[in-house]
Design a protein around this motif. Structure first.
Motif, mmCIF file in Angstrom:
data_model
loop_
_atom_site.group_PDB
_atom_site.id
_atom_site.type_symbol
_atom_site.label_atom_id
_atom_site.label_comp_id
_atom_site.label_asym_id
_atom_site.label_seq_id
_atom_site.Cartn_x
_atom_site.Cartn_y
_atom_site.Cartn_z
ATOM 1 N N LYS A 98 0.775 -0.978 -0.148
ATOM 2 C CA LYS A 98 0.309 0.525 0.339
ATOM 3 C C LYS A 98 0.902 1.427 -0.278
ATOM 4 O O LYS A 98 -0.032 2.773 -0.024
ATOM 5 N N LEU A 99 2.252 1.381 0.097
ATOM 6 C CA LEU A 99 3.282 2.408 -0.202
ATOM 7 C C LEU A 99 3.457 2.897 -1.567
ATOM 8 O O LEU A 99 4.024 2.066 -1.612
ATOM 9 N N ARG A 100 3.429 3.976 -1.683
ATOM 10 C CA ARG A 100 3.417 4.545 -2.694
ATOM 11 C C ARG A 100 4.489 5.410 -2.284
ATOM 12 O O ARG A 100 4.452 6.642 -1.900
ATOM 13 N N ILE A 101 6.066 5.201 -3.153
ATOM 14 C CA ILE A 101 7.215 5.969 -3.117
ATOM 15 C C ILE A 101 7.848 7.201 -4.593
ATOM 16 O O ILE A 101 7.457 6.683 -5.422
ATOM 17 N N TYR A 102 7.266 8.477 -4.211
ATOM 18 C CA TYR A 102 7.376 9.579 -5.491
ATOM 19 C C TYR A 102 8.600 10.033 -5.486
ATOM 20 O O TYR A 102 8.750 10.804 -4.451
ATOM 21 N N GLY A 103 9.529 9.773 -5.969
ATOM 22 C CA GLY A 103 11.609 11.157 -6.107
ATOM 23 C C GLY A 103 12.420 9.820 -6.693
ATOM 24 O O GLY A 103 11.697 8.355 -6.211
ATOM 25 N N ASP A 104 12.853 9.983 -6.494
ATOM 26 C CA ASP A 104 13.903 8.770 -6.843
ATOM 27 C C ASP A 104 14.858 8.722 -5.102
ATOM 28 O O ASP A 104 14.750 10.053 -4.619
ATOM 29 N N ILE A 105 15.118 7.398 -4.912
ATOM 30 C CA ILE A 105 15.196 7.213 -3.780
ATOM 31 C C ILE A 105 16.533 6.780 -3.941
ATOM 32 O O ILE A 105 17.329 5.900 -4.899
ATOM 33 N N LYS A 106 17.588 6.277 -3.100
ATOM 34 C CA LYS A 106 18.521 5.255 -2.934
ATOM 35 C C LYS A 106 18.515 4.267 -1.530
ATOM 36 O O LYS A 106 17.783 4.222 -0.797
ATOM 37 N N ARG A 107 18.574 2.461 -1.952
ATOM 38 C CA ARG A 107 18.862 2.079 -1.438
ATOM 39 C C ARG A 107 19.674 1.221 -0.912
ATOM 40 O O ARG A 107 21.202 1.376 -1.966
ATOM 41 N N TRP A 108 20.653 1.260 0.219
ATOM 42 C CA TRP A 108 21.726 0.933 1.022
ATOM 43 C C TRP A 108 21.287 -0.555 1.453
ATOM 44 O O TRP A 108 20.123 -0.613 2.183
ATOM 45 N N ALA A 109 21.781 -1.325 1.583
ATOM 46 C CA ALA A 109 21.793 -2.496 2.097
ATOM 47 C C ALA A 109 22.326 -3.307 3.200
ATOM 48 O O ALA A 109 22.943 -2.983 2.749
ATOM 49 N N GLY A 110 21.910 -3.146 4.647
ATOM 50 C CA GLY A 110 23.007 -3.614 5.987
ATOM 51 C C GLY A 110 22.318 -5.080 6.061
ATOM 52 O O GLY A 110 21.396 -5.916 5.830
ATOM 53 N N THR A 111 23.018 -5.670 7.559
ATOM 54 C CA THR A 111 22.696 -6.533 7.839
ATOM 55 C C THR A 111 21.798 -5.994 9.481
ATOM 56 O O THR A 111 22.314 -5.291 10.140
ATOM 57 N N GLY A 112 20.676 -6.301 9.832
ATOM 58 C CA GLY A 112 19.417 -5.772 11.081
ATOM 59 C C GLY A 112 20.003 -6.692 11.547
ATOM 60 O O GLY A 112 20.887 -8.246 12.149
ATOM 61 N N GLY A 113 19.629 -6.866 13.098
ATOM 62 C CA GLY A 113 19.802 -7.523 14.431
ATOM 63 C C GLY A 113 19.835 -9.247 14.394
ATOM 64 O O GLY A 113 20.423 -9.729 15.130
ATOM 65 N N SER A 114 18.952 -8.816 13.138
ATOM 66 C CA SER A 114 18.536 -10.098 13.373
ATOM 67 C C SER A 114 19.457 -11.122 12.621
ATOM 68 O O SER A 114 19.707 -12.796 11.816
ATOM 69 N N GLY A 115 20.587 -10.707 11.832
ATOM 70 C CA GLY A 115 21.329 -11.117 10.275
ATOM 71 C C GLY A 115 21.035 -11.351 9.672
ATOM 72 O O GLY A 115 21.527 -11.032 8.392
ATOM 73 N N ASN A 116 19.241 -10.585 9.493
ATOM 74 C CA ASN A 116 19.316 -10.883 7.886
ATOM 75 C C ASN A 116 19.329 -9.122 6.979
ATOM 76 O O ASN A 116 19.159 -8.341 8.219
ATOM 77 N N VAL A 117 19.069 -9.320 5.802
ATOM 78 C CA VAL A 117 19.535 -8.142 5.238
ATOM 79 C C VAL A 117 18.203 -7.167 5.716
ATOM 80 O O VAL A 117 17.007 -7.573 5.422
ATOM 81 N N VAL A 118 18.314 -5.658 5.185
ATOM 82 C CA VAL A 118 16.925 -4.871 5.558
ATOM 83 C C VAL A 118 17.999 -3.524 4.746
ATOM 84 O O VAL A 118 18.915 -3.394 4.695
#
Length: 123
Positions: free
Chosen positions: A50-70
């Motif tokens: 249900k989320l719509r983002i408008y405009g240019d964005i950047k995504r950075w992949a890190g590791t969360g506290g669970s050890g999974n990618v966030v």
């Protein structure tokens, strides 16, 4: 009325086709502290579909506290964090609630996010 918001420079805006977040809380994880430069990040859990983002964005992949990618979503112009999206649960997005429009922020009822709540919400 949908949830709406934007980054500091307004190059990135968004809307979420829901009346209220599924949950709003204070996330005290180390990553959120570093991203905000504060002792917590106020986050609002929303369905990603249900989320719509408008405009240019950047995504950075890190590791969360669970050890999974966030994935950290932010504006490349002003650096404002917009959301974080756990790879472990692609159905949700955690909006940085400080980016919500003022009239929406005034109605939020946050709770403290514990590790148990966070892990349950991430699947």
């Amino acid at each position: 009325m949908p949830l709406t918001g934007h980054c500091l420079c307004k190059a990135v805006t968004y809307s979420v086709d829901i009346e209220q977040p599924l949950m709003t809380g204070y996330d005290h994880c180390d990553d959120c502290q570093r991203q905000t430069g504060s002792s917590y990040s106020l986050i609002a859990l929303v369905p990603k579909e249900k989320l719509r983002i408008y405009g240019d964005i950047k995504r950075w992949a890190g590791t969360g506290g669970s050890g999974n990618v966030v994935y950290r979503v932010f504006c490349p112009q002003c650096g404002s964090p917009i959301a974080h999206e756990p790879n472990s649960n692609p159905a949700i997005s955690f909006l940085k609630a400080g980016t919500l429009d003022m009239e929406i922020k005034e109605t939020l009822r946050p709770v403290r996010i514990t590790r148990k709540i966070l892990e349950a919400s991430q699947g």
